[in-house]
Write a protein that holds these residues in place. Structure first.
Motif, PDB file in Angstrom:
ATOM      1  N   CYS A  10       0.834  -1.210   0.000  1.00 13.61           N
ATOM      2  CA  CYS A  10       0.000   0.000   0.000  1.00 13.61           C
ATOM      3  C   CYS A  10       0.868   1.260   0.000  1.00 13.61           C
ATOM      4  CB  CYS A  10      -0.899  -0.060   1.231  1.00 13.61           C
ATOM      5  SG  CYS A  10      -1.702   1.441   1.612  1.00 13.61           S
ATOM      6  N   GLY A  20       2.666   1.783  -3.256  1.00 14.15           N
ATOM      7  CA  GLY A  20       1.747   2.297  -4.283  1.00 14.15           C
ATOM      8  C   GLY A  20       1.496   3.785  -4.131  1.00 14.15           C
ATOM      9  N   TRP A  76      -7.238   5.614  -8.634  1.00 13.28           N
ATOM     10  CA  TRP A  76      -6.143   4.909  -7.969  1.00 13.28           C
ATOM     11  C   TRP A  76      -5.772   5.594  -6.667  1.00 13.28           C
ATOM     12  CZ3 TRP A  76      -5.513   0.192  -9.128  1.00 13.28           C
ATOM     13  CH2 TRP A  76      -5.832  -0.250 -10.421  1.00 13.28           C
ATOM     14  N   LEU A  90      -5.967   3.334  -3.230  1.00 12.93           N
ATOM     15  CA  LEU A  90      -4.801   3.137  -2.362  1.00 12.93           C
ATOM     16  C   LEU A  90      -4.921   3.920  -1.067  1.00 12.93           C
ATOM     17  CD1 LEU A  90      -2.133   2.935  -5.146  1.00 12.93           C
ATOM     18  CD2 LEU A  90      -2.574   1.176  -3.463  1.00 12.93           C
ATOM     19  N   ASN A 125      -4.903   2.465   2.722  1.00 15.85           N
ATOM     20  CA  ASN A 125      -4.045   3.020   3.771  1.00 15.85           C
ATOM     21  C   ASN A 125      -4.812   3.224   5.067  1.00 15.85           C
ATOM     22  OD1 ASN A 125      -1.424   3.943   4.452  1.00 15.85           O
ATOM     23  ND2 ASN A 125      -2.171   6.036   4.395  1.00 15.85           N
ATOM     24  N   THR A 184      -9.359  -4.879   2.009  1.00 15.64           N
ATOM     25  CA  THR A 184      -7.896  -4.943   1.901  1.00 15.64           C
ATOM     26  C   THR A 184      -7.282  -5.768   3.029  1.00 15.64           C
ATOM     27  OG1 THR A 184      -7.769  -2.879   3.118  1.00 15.64           O
ATOM     28  CG2 THR A 184      -7.652  -2.721   0.734  1.00 15.64           C
ATOM     29  N   LEU A 230       0.277   0.609 -10.758  1.00 11.58           N
ATOM     30  CA  LEU A 230      -0.653   0.792  -9.628  1.00 11.58           C
ATOM     31  C   LEU A 230      -1.547  -0.434  -9.442  1.00 11.58           C
ATOM     32  CD1 LEU A 230      -1.479   4.488 -10.398  1.00 11.58           C
ATOM     33  CD2 LEU A 230      -0.130   3.629  -8.497  1.00 11.58           C
ATOM     34  N   HIS A 262       0.172  -3.086  -7.537  1.00 14.94           N
ATOM     35  CA  HIS A 262       0.235  -2.834  -6.093  1.00 14.94           C
ATOM     36  C   HIS A 262      -1.094  -3.167  -5.433  1.00 14.94           C
ATOM     37  CE1 HIS A 262       3.842  -0.131  -6.606  1.00 14.94           C
ATOM     38  NE2 HIS A 262       4.155  -0.826  -5.548  1.00 14.94           N
ATOM     39  N   TRP A 263      -2.172  -2.744  -6.095  1.00 12.72           N
ATOM     40  CA  TRP A 263      -3.494  -2.811  -5.463  1.00 12.72           C
ATOM     41  C   TRP A 263      -4.090  -4.213  -5.518  1.00 12.72           C
ATOM     42  CZ3 TRP A 263      -8.264  -3.873  -7.767  1.00 12.72           C
ATOM     43  CH2 TRP A 263      -9.387  -3.632  -6.956  1.00 12.72           C
TER      44      TRP A 263
END
Length: 446
Positions: free
Chosen positions: A310, A313, A346, A350, A354, A360, A425, A428-429
């Motif tokens: 996270c 990203g 995005w 992200l 966070n 997540t 991205l 990462h996600w």
């Protein structure tokens, strides 16, 4: 294990060929998919050689290292475009990956220490060689001296353990319970600085702000996790002392987490904000570790993996804005919804990761950690509630201030992202949300 290390090692000659930048990246991704297919790790050591092996905990960390190093090359296309010593850059990343894999695969305490310290050198070169401002020299020296000063007592502690135990293997040291206060402090202090714990965290925001995007990604993604990994490995033979002193570290981490969250709310630099949020997240990881409970240990593993993806990203997003606008200041990066409309999704995805929104992996990690810390003492509820609230507050501040509002008068156009950036991205996600389906794996490693 040797076959993976040899593949990484034989990438070194490729890195000195100008046209092999993307090939190295593809080989690293191929390697990570091969490593995923070796998903046979249980909660005991496997793939053993003389001093190398992997259990489930190391497996997750090595996989994260491979993944983030592949993404670092994806994010650093400008280095190739402007021919900014790209061969040395790729060589640096390969050496860093090699050191990290050796660190996580070591079953010997001294070998672990050796590679743990060696990973500092390529990181330092990344910051000094490809950083942005002249202050990167000061940031590099901060990084070096904070880590080295804390690590030297640990080296003495390791030699003392060898004199007492005649072995440095993790599996043979577990049976002992050492009761020396000085030994306990010297062994864990290096990892507390690397985490970083509040009060010894000042090197981190400096290093992040001055590092290039790849440096920030590896710092947030892997190097902070070295501290947590080391603590989890050595706590088995400091159990009594750990339980006796855990209240000190938990208090510092929770109070520090709240204070750092307040610092986040007054940042104007995008990178500094994300860097300070890392300190707050690592504070809660450290508190969970120090409770010595099953939930705490597993939750810290969850959150370390989740935070690695996270945070990395978010640094990529900050860099995408920086490449277009030439500034990381929130005063100029406001109203990006008008400037890069498709990138806002995005930012939202992200940012919500966070602040630990479902589905997540961060959510699962934070629930486990909250459970373990409140179980340890109900008084921690007050600080934890502040921490959760401010965590959401500074993430919303980051998202709403950067995306909404009036567009800077210096900008008079809008732009889309490149396919490379969307892929970066997405990679990462996607694991961040997919891994929650395989969460039983993270609960098995103890």
């Amino acid at each position: 294990m040797l076959k993976f290390l040899l593949v990484i090692f034989f990438l070194i000659p490729l890195s000195f060929n100008k046209n092999k930048f993307w090939m190295v990246q593809n080989v690293i991704f191929l390697l990570s998919f091969m490593f995923i297919s070796y998903n046979f790790y249980e909660n005991y050591w496997m793939s053993l050689s003389y001093f190398m092996g992997c259990d489930l905990f190391s497996y997750g960390m090595v996989l994260l290292s491979l993944w983030i190093c592949g993404l670092m090359l994806t994010a650093s296309e400008l280095i190739k475009k402007y021919k900014n010593y790209e061969e040395f850059f790729v060589f640096n990343i390969i050496m860093l990956l090699l050191m990290l894999c050796l660190t996580f695969m070591s079953m010997n305490l001294f070998m672990f220490y050796l590679f743990f310290e060696s990973s500092l050198i390529p990181t330092l070169f990344l910051i000094l060689g490809w950083g942005y401002q002249p202050e990167r020299l000061q940031a590099g020296i901060y990084l070096l001296f904070y880590t080295l000063l804390a690590s030297l007592p640990m080296l003495v502690g390791i030699f003392y353990l060898y004199c007492v135990n005649f072995s440095m293997s993790f599996s043979l040291l577990v049976k002992n319970d050492f009761l020396s206060y000085l030994l306990y402090l010297s062994m864990i202090f290096a990892f507390l600085v690397k985490m970083p714990m509040f009060l010894v965290h000042l090197w981190l925001p400096k290093a992040h702000v001055e590092a290039p995007v790849s440096g920030s990604m590896i710092l947030a993604g892997i190097l902070l996790k070295l501290g947590g990994y080391g603590l989890l490995r050595i706590f088995w033979f400091f159990e009594k002392l750990g339980l006796r002193f855990s209240y000190i570290w938990i208090s510092i981490s929770l109070v520090g987490g709240v204070l750092v969250s307040l610092i986040c709310l007054r940042q104007t630099d995008l990178k500094a904000l994300i860097a300070y949020s890392s300190v707050a997240h690592m504070g809660i990881v450290l508190s969970g570790l120090m409770t010595f409970s099953y939930w705490g240990m597993c939750g810290s593993y969850f959150l370390m993996i989740a935070h690695g993806l996270c945070s990395s990203g978010l640094f990529c997003l900050a860099n995408i804005g920086y490449e277009r606008l030439g500034s990381r200041s929130l005063l100029i990066n406001s109203g990006l919804l008008n400037f890069m409309p498709s990138m806002t999704m995005w930012w939202f995805l992200l940012s919500s990761a966070n602040m630990a929104a479902p589905p997540t992996l961060n959510l699962l990690g934070e629930i486990s950690l909250l459970n373990s810390i409140v179980m340890w003492s109900w008084i921690t509820m007050f600080m934890l509630s502040f921490l959760s609230f401010f965590s959401a507050a500074y993430t919303l501040y980051l998202y709403s201030y950067s995306q909404h509002g009036k567009l800077s008068s210096a900008l008079c156009s809008s732009t889309g992202g490149l396919i490379r950036e969307y892929l970066l991205l997405f990679l990462h996600w996607f694991p961040l949300n997919l891994l929650i389906l395989k969460s039983d794996m993270f609960m098995l490693w103890i």
